[in-house]
Design an enzyme around this catalytic site. Structure first.
Site, short mmCIF file in Angstrom:
data_model
loop_
_atom_site.label_atom_id
_atom_site.label_comp_id
_atom_site.label_asym_id
_atom_site.label_seq_id
_atom_site.Cartn_x
_atom_site.Cartn_y
_atom_site.Cartn_z
N PHE A 138 1.49 6.57 -2.94
CA PHE A 138 0.51 5.69 -3.58
C PHE A 138 0.61 4.33 -2.93
CE2 PHE A 138 -1.22 2.57 -6.42
CZ PHE A 138 -2.42 3.16 -6.77
N ASP A 223 6.58 0.23 1.75
CA ASP A 223 5.76 -0.28 0.65
C ASP A 223 6.70 -0.50 -0.54
OD1 ASP A 223 4.17 -0.71 -1.56
OD2 ASP A 223 2.65 0.78 -1.01
N LYS A 252 2.93 -6.98 -7.02
CA LYS A 252 3.30 -6.84 -8.44
C LYS A 252 4.20 -7.98 -8.96
CE LYS A 252 1.88 -2.18 -9.17
NZ LYS A 252 1.87 -1.09 -8.22
C1 LIG Z 1 0.68 -0.75 -7.39
C2 LIG Z 1 0.98 -0.30 -6.01
C3 LIG Z 1 0.11 -0.58 -4.94
C4 LIG Z 1 -1.23 -1.23 -5.14
O1 LIG Z 1 -1.16 -2.50 -5.67
P1 LIG Z 1 -2.49 -3.14 -6.36
O2 LIG Z 1 -2.05 -4.54 -6.68
O3 LIG Z 1 -2.80 -2.32 -7.55
O4 LIG Z 1 -3.56 -3.10 -5.31
C5 LIG Z 1 0.50 -0.18 -3.68
N1 LIG Z 1 1.66 0.46 -3.46
C6 LIG Z 1 2.52 0.75 -4.47
C7 LIG Z 1 3.79 1.45 -4.16
C8 LIG Z 1 2.20 0.40 -5.76
O5 LIG Z 1 3.03 0.72 -6.76
#
Ligand SMILES: *Cc1c(COP(=O)(O)O)cnc(C)c1O
Length: 401
Positions: A138, A223, A252
């Site tokens: 994700f 990520d 985040k």
């Molecule tokens: C939440 C998340 C994203 C996307 O972030 P947004 O601020 O919602 O665009 C990307 N990678 C990971 C691992 C995430 O948990």
């Protein structure tokens, strides 16, 4: 049904299915609904609220900066962006940082940097660069990002997608070795998959991937939007494997629970592929975000939240593992990022979340079978004990029913 819920359903797109509670206030680990019922927040907005709701120091910094200067765009310099960039580089050991807003924008930035690096530094022929990602990944919701997703629902109805991505199974370094070609620019991976259901890879997985990437001159991009900022008990989850990736994306919790702030971090050799006009964002790195982002990092250290996440995460995981219930398939996680897998032959994870809601614990399912337990990192031991007690109660009652 509640009127605010009906109103939101009437005027809003139905791209979410929220737990039916209307929140009006938050403080630390607690949130309140319209009837003043109190809840322990075990979601913390998918880890965006690691510092707790409305952290007083962060709110003060937000207010002070909002009264001075908030948004100037990058058409001009502003006096606190440099401090934010220096801070995040010093804390992570990267040479350069590029600020964006949402996590998805940070990931898009990483994809662009990797491709341009591949063409200008690695010598890959134009339009041939490949980026390898993992099954269950994700990385956000833009077209390019969902194009590299293995999740049918994320993709269905949204094609066509950009080319140049390859998906390999997670937690298997030999698959990475096999997938790499002379055209591979980067391997993009989550050190622990959050949205996939809190999937913890084997110890040493990331280290092996790092070694393979180094040998093939492929960028290792982690990520850490969800796993970073102390969530798993280290500032970056990649530290658990003693890995220093070539690039990292944070988001985040970097916004201190107040603003969308993301950043792409990498070495000079990669960041220098960007020249004026190549990339940008109107709001990225704005004075308000720079002030809050810098303070969000400082508060993690001032309040010792990274060590606290490890200590209480271990404590919480051990307590959950002790629960004997036929409804629990597995408990897994690292630090304060924990997944409780519910046996789907009894209940969906959502049904258990709705029962927890009634007893004052807020959380949300991921992938139908897993309950996410990821409270603000400031949570106290007694609050964890309370939540464990409520989980036990709910599971016992659910079995009886
Ligand atoms: C939440 C998340 C994203 C996307 O972030 P947004 O601020 O919602 O665009 C990307 N990678 C990971 C691992 C995430 O948990």
């Amino acid at each position: 049904m509640h009127s605010k819920i009906e109103q939101e359903k009437l005027y809003g797109a139905h791209n979410y299915e929220p737990i039916p509670v209307v929140l009006t206030q938050g403080s630390g680990v607690l949130v309140w609904d319209e009837e003043k019922n109190v809840y322990i927040d075990m979601m913390s907005a998918y880890s965006a609220v690691s510092h707790g709701h409305c952290h007083p120091k962060l709110v003060k910094i937000l207010q002070d900066q909002a009264e001075k200067l908030a948004v100037v765009s990058r058409a001009f310099y502003s006096n606190n962006l440099a401090d934010f960039l220096q801070k995040i580089c010093e804390v992570t050991g990267f040479e350069k940082a590029l600020p964006m807003n949402s996590g998805a924008e940070g990931v898009e930035t990483a994809l662009k940097a990797a491709r341009k690096w591949a063409y200008t530094k690695k010598g890959i022929a134009e339009n041939k660069a490949e980026i390898i990602v993992c099954e269950g990944n994700f990385h956000g919701r833009t077209i390019a990002i969902i194009g590299m997703s293995s999740e049918a629902q994320y993709r269905d109805g949204f094609g066509p997608f950009p080319a140049g991505f390859k998906i390999i199974p997670y937690n298997d370094p030999s698959q990475l070795e096999q997938a790499i070609t002379p055209n591979t620019a980067a391997f993009l991976v989550e050190p622990l998959q959050g949205e996939a259901g809190i999937i913890v890879p084997d110890a040493g997985y990331l280290a092996k991937c790092a070694e393979i990437c180094r040998r093939h001159n492929v960028l290792l991009i982690c990520d850490e939007i969800q796993t970073g900022m102390g969530r798993t008990g280290k500032f970056l989850a990649s530290e658990h494997d003693n890995v220093k990736p070539d690039a990292v994306i944070l988001g985040k919790a970097l916004g201190g629970g107040l603003l969308p702030i993301s950043v792409f971090l990498t070495k000079k050799e990669v960041m220098d592929v960007f020249t004026p006009g190549d990339h940008g964002s109107t709001f990225g790195g704005n004075p308000l975000a720079a002030a809050v982002g810098k303070a969000a990092i400082e508060v993690l250290f001032e309040e010792n939240l990274i060590a606290h996440s490890k200590e209480l995460g271990d404590y919480f995981l051990a307590a959950l593992k002790k629960i004997k219930s036929p409804l629990i398939d597995e408990v897994r996680g690292k630090g304060l990022l924990i997944g409780l897998a519910i046996n789907p032959s009894y209940y969906t994870a959502r049904e258990i979340c709705l029962r927890l809601l009634k007893k004052g614990v807020l959380t949300k399912e991921t992938h139908h079978t897993v309950i996410r337990l990821a409270p603000p990192l400031i949570i106290k031991k007694e609050q964890i004990d309370q939540v464990v007690g409520i989980i036990k109660e709910v599971l016992t009652e659910a079995v009886i029913k």
